[in-house]
Scaffold this motif. Structure first.
Motif, PDB file in Angstrom:
ATOM      1  N   VAL A 147       0.742  -1.479  -0.186  1.00 27.73           N
ATOM      2  CA  VAL A 147      -0.553   0.492   0.258  1.00 27.73           C
ATOM      3  C   VAL A 147       0.826   1.256   0.223  1.00 27.73           C
ATOM      4  N   GLU A 148       0.269   2.162  -0.693  1.00 30.44           N
ATOM      5  CA  GLU A 148       0.917   3.577  -0.819  1.00 30.44           C
ATOM      6  C   GLU A 148       0.245   4.591   0.174  1.00 30.44           C
ATOM      7  N   GLY A 149       1.288   5.530   0.697  1.00 28.45           N
ATOM      8  CA  GLY A 149       0.199   7.000   0.926  1.00 28.45           C
ATOM      9  C   GLY A 149       0.824   7.713   0.607  1.00 28.45           C
ATOM     10  N   ILE A 150       0.053   8.619   1.092  1.00 27.78           N
ATOM     11  CA  ILE A 150       1.107  10.170   1.196  1.00 27.78           C
ATOM     12  C   ILE A 150       0.831  11.286   2.232  1.00 27.78           C
ATOM     13  N   CYS A 151       2.329  11.513   1.779  1.00 21.98           N
ATOM     14  CA  CYS A 151       2.561  12.432   3.438  1.00 21.98           C
ATOM     15  C   CYS A 151       3.046  13.513   3.445  1.00 21.98           C
ATOM     16  N   PRO A 152       2.119  14.773   3.466  1.00 24.04           N
ATOM     17  CA  PRO A 152       1.856  15.914   2.776  1.00 24.04           C
ATOM     18  C   PRO A 152       3.858  16.240   3.563  1.00 24.04           C
ATOM     19  N   ALA A 153       3.410  17.916   2.799  1.00 26.56           N
ATOM     20  CA  ALA A 153       5.035  18.135   3.324  1.00 26.56           C
ATOM     21  C   ALA A 153       5.357  18.984   4.430  1.00 26.56           C
ATOM     22  N   LYS A 154       4.805  19.101   4.697  1.00 27.98           N
ATOM     23  CA  LYS A 154       4.462  20.174   6.931  1.00 27.98           C
ATOM     24  C   LYS A 154       4.805  18.745   7.645  1.00 27.98           C
ATOM     25  N   HIS A 155       4.231  17.376   7.170  1.00 30.05           N
ATOM     26  CA  HIS A 155       4.246  16.267   7.726  1.00 30.05           C
ATOM     27  C   HIS A 155       5.874  15.924   7.266  1.00 30.05           C
ATOM     28  N   MET A 156       6.155  15.949   6.631  1.00 33.18           N
ATOM     29  CA  MET A 156       7.417  15.275   6.016  1.00 33.18           C
ATOM     30  C   MET A 156       9.117  15.642   7.643  1.00 33.18           C
ATOM     31  N   ARG A 157       8.870  16.640   7.934  1.00 33.68           N
ATOM     32  CA  ARG A 157       9.622  17.243   9.172  1.00 33.68           C
ATOM     33  C   ARG A 157      10.251  15.686   9.840  1.00 33.68           C
ATOM     34  N   LYS A 158      11.413  15.943  10.063  1.00 35.49           N
ATOM     35  CA  LYS A 158      12.276  15.238  11.417  1.00 35.49           C
ATOM     36  C   LYS A 158      12.178  15.538  12.301  1.00 35.49           C
ATOM     37  N   GLU A 159      12.656  15.171  13.610  1.00 35.48           N
ATOM     38  CA  GLU A 159      12.567  15.492  15.339  1.00 35.48           C
ATOM     39  C   GLU A 159      13.531  16.679  14.731  1.00 35.48           C
ATOM     40  N   ASP A 160      14.921  16.145  13.732  1.00 39.80           N
ATOM     41  CA  ASP A 160      16.327  17.218  14.122  1.00 39.80           C
ATOM     42  C   ASP A 160      15.604  18.835  13.390  1.00 39.80           C
ATOM     43  N   GLY A 161      14.588  18.999  12.767  1.00 35.91           N
ATOM     44  CA  GLY A 161      13.873  19.537  11.795  1.00 35.91           C
ATOM     45  C   GLY A 161      14.745  19.611  10.309  1.00 35.91           C
ATOM     46  N   SER A 162      15.232  18.679  10.245  1.00 37.42           N
ATOM     47  CA  SER A 162      15.264  18.767   8.320  1.00 37.42           C
ATOM     48  C   SER A 162      13.842  17.992   7.972  1.00 37.42           C
ATOM     49  N   ASN A 163      13.687  17.593   6.725  1.00 36.84           N
ATOM     50  CA  ASN A 163      13.164  17.265   5.709  1.00 36.84           C
ATOM     51  C   ASN A 163      13.078  15.722   5.669  1.00 36.84           C
ATOM     52  N   ALA A 164      12.691  14.778   5.846  1.00 42.96           N
ATOM     53  CA  ALA A 164      12.893  12.817   5.306  1.00 42.96           C
ATOM     54  C   ALA A 164      13.262  12.934   3.462  1.00 42.96           C
ATOM     55  N   LYS A 165      13.987  12.443   3.332  1.00 35.78           N
ATOM     56  CA  LYS A 165      13.985  12.859   2.074  1.00 35.78           C
ATOM     57  C   LYS A 165      13.988  10.890   1.183  1.00 35.78           C
ATOM     58  N   VAL A 166      14.372  10.916  -0.126  1.00 33.84           N
ATOM     59  CA  VAL A 166      13.346   9.891  -0.991  1.00 33.84           C
ATOM     60  C   VAL A 166      14.672   9.221  -0.298  1.00 33.84           C
ATOM     61  N   GLU A 167      13.544   7.291  -0.666  1.00 34.19           N
ATOM     62  CA  GLU A 167      14.876   6.220   0.397  1.00 34.19           C
ATOM     63  C   GLU A 167      14.679   6.305   1.652  1.00 34.19           C
ATOM     64  N   HIS A 222       5.233  11.771   9.531  1.00 32.73           N
ATOM     65  CA  HIS A 222       6.687  11.002  10.392  1.00 32.73           C
ATOM     66  C   HIS A 222       5.994  12.396  11.315  1.00 32.73           C
ATOM     67  N   LEU A 223       6.131  13.695  11.374  1.00 30.78           N
ATOM     68  CA  LEU A 223       6.006  14.601  12.557  1.00 30.78           C
ATOM     69  C   LEU A 223       5.394  14.122  13.366  1.00 30.78           C
ATOM     70  N   ARG A 224       3.907  13.846  13.014  1.00 24.96           N
ATOM     71  CA  ARG A 224       3.168  13.073  14.281  1.00 24.96           C
ATOM     72  C   ARG A 224       3.776  12.034  14.866  1.00 24.96           C
ATOM     73  N   THR A 225       4.356  11.597  14.745  1.00 27.64           N
ATOM     74  CA  THR A 225       5.064  10.056  15.409  1.00 27.64           C
ATOM     75  C   THR A 225       5.854  10.715  16.803  1.00 27.64           C
TER      76      THR A 225
END
Length: 594
Positions: A496-516, A537-540
């Motif tokens: 299954v594939e899901g979509i992660c909106p841009a603002k929810h791509m932020r990691k705990e260290d403040g950077s954005n998650a990347k492909v792979e 990912h942000l809500r984790t």
């Protein structure tokens, strides 16, 4: 006398004149010669004079022209005159007063030529009708003896109607009119047609003056064309159109009439000048519909022969002149577009059912599919709801696929019923025309002859399982496989594939998650009907109440990109194989067992 001949032979100086004038003086001899000369006709060479036939033998005719000697003419110069006898007066042409033997040379043939030439010039001016003898056939016409001159009779001038056999006129005497003379080459052209035309013109006036619609006249077939027959009514031509030759179908008029055939025709119409006359032949016969069996009714079975084929149907002749139309829609229970040529050919003997019968309008419609069982009569028994079958793809529409279950039974698979997983824009993305596919009967409308079918219903809806696994708030490990408009496409368990909106791509260290990158994602929205999963990912690691929205009216930054990203996920869901559906089913059973 014999003694004188012997002396003359031995004496070269013997006086023959003295012997000839024996008993006469020189003066007396001269007087007698002059007196004899006065009794002779004075003639000149190269002139035409008259003479009297004094003798006829097997080979020659002797003619006395009052000259000191008589003319001898070969008898073949008189072969045109079989009644020649002694005492007849004839004309001769003086070729020479004396030949080397002292004989007068004359010719009757040449005299006739001179006389004839003057005569033909005269009749050309006066228009006099003359008689000639047809000698032989030549290219394009006949050679005619006119006054001893060989004149030409063109084939087009023999008769008003086309002549196919010139030889039938050879050896006959006919009347002619001189129509043309070439003085330089001494050629003469005559016409027999001119005499006929004059007579026909008079007849034509009489016929035209008495023409009336409905009048029956006798005529002769003059010419046959592909569209009709020209009839000679005695100087006036009329046309019988091919449709007026017979009540039945006619491929060519030659099937009905022949050249030179005499027949009765009825006048159907003519123009004001009566130059165009429409004739009819079939109108003299009773209409075949009048003789049609009175007991024939709608529903009866009839036999006939296919006489005409068109794309829309076939005309079947059930009796001479009585036809019925089998529309292509009445040839098969199938609803597919076809032409009559797919079912019948001209000349086929067929059985059909009378569908409509209008004796007044003389129209009849027939059907042949009615002789076969209607596949829709017991459709619910053969194709009950939820039963599975194989069908052949016939054609596409924007909203679905038409398939054929059997001849005459078609069903529709709506585009939404093709697949659980793929979002299909057009059916051609899913299957091809002519392919065989499995279907499930969803609904039957026997009255309107409609069947709704499905293909995705052959499998269980995987989103029922996904609903228990990917509930809102559940956390799953996933991998970002693609990034679109800053939103990420996340590959979750079970394909299954899901979509992660841009603002929810932020990691705990403040950077954005990347492909792979492989991270934990929390489900913040699950929509089974739209087959859509939104994760974060942000809500984790950070609490919050906000949920993504797909409304375009949102003024928040990234709202439009989120909507587009979700749409892209739906597109990307086509790539999902869901090959582990068995594992999902097992998982669902285990969860329900708890």
């Amino acid at each position: 006398m014999a003694e004188n001949k012997i002396i003359a032979q031995g004496n070269p100086e013997f006086d023959w004149d003295a012997l000839a004038n024996e008993g006469y003086s020189q003066a007396q001899h001269a007087e007698y010669v002059d007196t004899y000369g006065e009794t002779l006709t004075s003639i000149n060479e190269k002139e035409v004079i008259k003479g009297t036939v004094v003798a006829i033998t097997d080979r020659e005719v002797v003619v006395n022209i009052g000259y000191k000697s008589e003319g001898v003419i070969p008898i073949n110069e008189f072969r045109y005159n079989q009644d020649l006898k002694v005492g007849d007066e004839v004309v001769v042409f003086v070729e020479s007063q004396e030949d080397r033997n002292g004989q007068l040379v004359v010719s009757h043939k040449t005299a006739r030529m001179h006389h004839a030439w003057d005569r033909v010039n005269e009749v050309l001016k006066t228009g006099e009708v003359i008689t000639g003898h047809v000698k032989c056939r030549t290219k394009g016409g006949l050679i005619v003896d006119v006054f001893g001159i060989e004149a030409f009779l063109p084939g087009s001038q023999i008769d008003v109607k086309p002549i196919r056999d010139y030889d039938m006129y050879v050896g006959k005497d006919m009347e002619f009119r001189v129509v043309k003379i070439n003085q330089e080459f001494r050629n003469v052209v005559v016409s027999h047609k001119a005499l006929i035309e004059a007579e026909l013109e008079e007849q034509k006036k009489q016929i035209i003056s008495g023409l009336e619609k409905g009048q029956v006249l006798e005529g002769t077939v003059k010419n046959i064309t592909s569209y009709g027959v020209f009839i000679d009514l005695g100087g006036v031509d009329g046309l019988v159109h091919i449709t007026d030759l017979s009540w039945g179908r006619v491929n060519h008029p030659e099937e009905i009439v022949q050249l030179d055939q005499k027949l009765n025709v009825v006048i159907l119409d003519f123009d004001d000048d009566k130059k165009r006359i429409a004739l009819g032949l079939k109108q003299l016969q009773a209409h075949p519909w009048d003789a049609l069996d009175e007991n024939m009714n709608v529903g009866d079975t009839v036999k006939g022969k296919v006489v005409v084929l068109a794309d829309y149907g076939a005309f079947v002749e059930i009796a001479p002149g009585v036809e019925g139309l089998i529309h292509v829609s009445e040839m098969s229970w199938s609803q597919h577009l076809r032409t009559a040529q797919d079912f019948l050919t001209v000349g086929d003997e067929v059985e059909a059912v009378v569908l409509t019968l209008d004796r007044e309008e003389r129209k009849m419609s027939l059907g042949i599919k009615q002789l076969m069982p209607d596949p829709w009569e017991e459709i619910q028994n053969r194709y009950p709801v939820e039963s599975k079958h194989k069908a052949k793809v016939r054609n596409f529409t924007n909203f679905g696929v038409f398939v054929e279950l059997e001849e005459g039974v078609d069903g529709l698979i709506h585009i939404s019923d093709l697949s659980w997983q793929k979002k299909i824009k057009h059916p051609s993305e899913f299957c091809k025309v002519g392919e065989e596919m499995e279907v499930v009967v969803l609904e039957i409308d026997q009255e309107n002859r409609r069947i709704s079918l499905g293909h995705k219903q052959l499998e269980e809806n995987p989103w029922d399982v996904f609903e228990t696994i990917f509930g809102e708030g559940s956390v799953h490990q996933g991998t970002i496989v693609e990034q679109k408009d800053k939103s990420g496409i996340v590959s979750l368990p079970y394909g299954v594939e899901g979509i992660c909106p841009a603002k929810h791509m932020r990691k705990e260290d403040g950077s954005n998650a990347k492909v792979e990158e492989q991270l934990d994602f929390k489900v913040i929205e699950f929509n089974k009907d739209a087959k859509k999963i939104v994760v974060s990912h942000l809500r984790t690691f950070e609490e919050g109440e906000d949920k993504p929205t797909t409304k375009k009216s949102s003024g928040k930054a990234g709202g439009g990109s989120t909507s587009k990203a979700i749409s892209d996920v739906n597109k990307g869901s086509e790539k999902s194989t869901l090959g582990d559906l068995d594992a999902l089913a097992a998982l669902k059973e285990k969860m329900e067992g708890k």
